[in-house]
Enzyme design. Sequence first.
Site, PDB file in Angstrom:
ATOM      1  CB  CYS A 139      -0.938  -0.019   1.205  1.00 19.22           C
ATOM      2  SG  CYS A 139      -1.991   1.435   1.296  1.00 19.22           S
ATOM      3  CB  CYS A 142      -0.553   2.531   4.014  1.00 20.81           C
ATOM      4  SG  CYS A 142      -2.043   1.841   3.310  1.00 20.81           S
ATOM      5  CG  ASP A 143       3.206   1.232   4.467  1.00 25.58           C
ATOM      6  OD1 ASP A 143       2.823   1.750   5.531  1.00 25.58           O
ATOM      7  OD2 ASP A 143       2.937   0.067   4.147  1.00 25.58           O
TER       8      ASP A 143
END
Length: 316
Positions: A139, A142-143
């Site tokens: 992701c 997300c990261d």
Amino acid sequence: MSEIEKVKCLIIGSGPAGYTAAIYAARADMSPVMYQGMQPGGQLTTTDEVENFPGYPDGVTGPEMMIQLEAQAKRFETDIRFGFITKIDFSGDVHKCWADDGKEIHADSVIISTGASARYLGLESEQKYLKLGGGVSACAVCDGFFYRGQETVIVGAGDSACEEAHYLSKLCTKVTMLVRRDEFRASKIMSERVKNTKNIEILFNTETEEVLGDGQVVTGVMAKNNLSGESITIQATGFFVAIGHDPNTKIFKDFIDLDETGYIKYEKPGTSLTNVAGVFVAGDAADKTYRQAVTAAGTGCMAALDAERYLSAIGH
Ligand code: NDP
């Protein structure tokens, strides 16, 4: 034969969608029973730091956030059970579900929040650094932030891979995209955007052989051209996998309408209703577009409110 348990509201799955549904359902006196599923807490339990969930100015780890959500659901007396639903029968007025311990449950309303699972390549080195939280992610939204100013590699050629590569290109100095065939699967507009981004290098006919690291974190990727057989090493601190997700919806397929990729279809856009009265869906099991913890939580709230209205309408 084991005794049949009757419940007002059964929640299947325990990510941010399921826990949020539980909090709302419990506060509305629906006495929810939750089966947590195979991976209590869901996909976020494999995420290290969550920095984009509103309300956590200093960030929070995925597992910690799930512990807090679980505690909040328990505070309002959600009956949370470690186990999973193996079989369902939604053919009649009563929604029948069977748990892995053999228990038969008859639920007036059901909220499906079984989520989706990111696909990984399955290489040993990929799984090693994924588990270590050392540079493998499925992701970018997300990261990606953790790799700003660094070089990353992304695998995949669909719309997700293009979207994520483009997202990473704004944060990273260089993004190398590994495409296993000689063309993209993504829509023209998405693939053109990637092709026109200066700091994205696309390597066609290229497959990942190994994720390289120093035992703690990723340091590079070894990839092979599947036409020439030539291997190359690419320096990178982040390895992103964007080869699709599998919604966890198999047990529902005989009763709930799914789209061609297995995601649950909403009966009515803007609601959580499925094609079966009294069965609602929240989170990634029906969402292949946003897939964020906060959107999952939002739809969890919608599902509990829709279930509450349904129960009132049938006189509960
Ligand atoms: P897709 O199934 O569309 O694409 C998966 C990609 O991963 C394919 O290119 C496939 O390669 C590649 N792949 C699969 N396995 C491997 C492997 N082992 N090694 C290397 N590559 C591999 O998944 P997406 O998540 O991209 O998209 C899912 C759906 O969501 C699609 O319908 C998409 O259009 C939609 N979507 C739409 C978006 C938007 O419109 N903004 C954004 C994101 C998704 P190959 O092509 O060779 O099979």
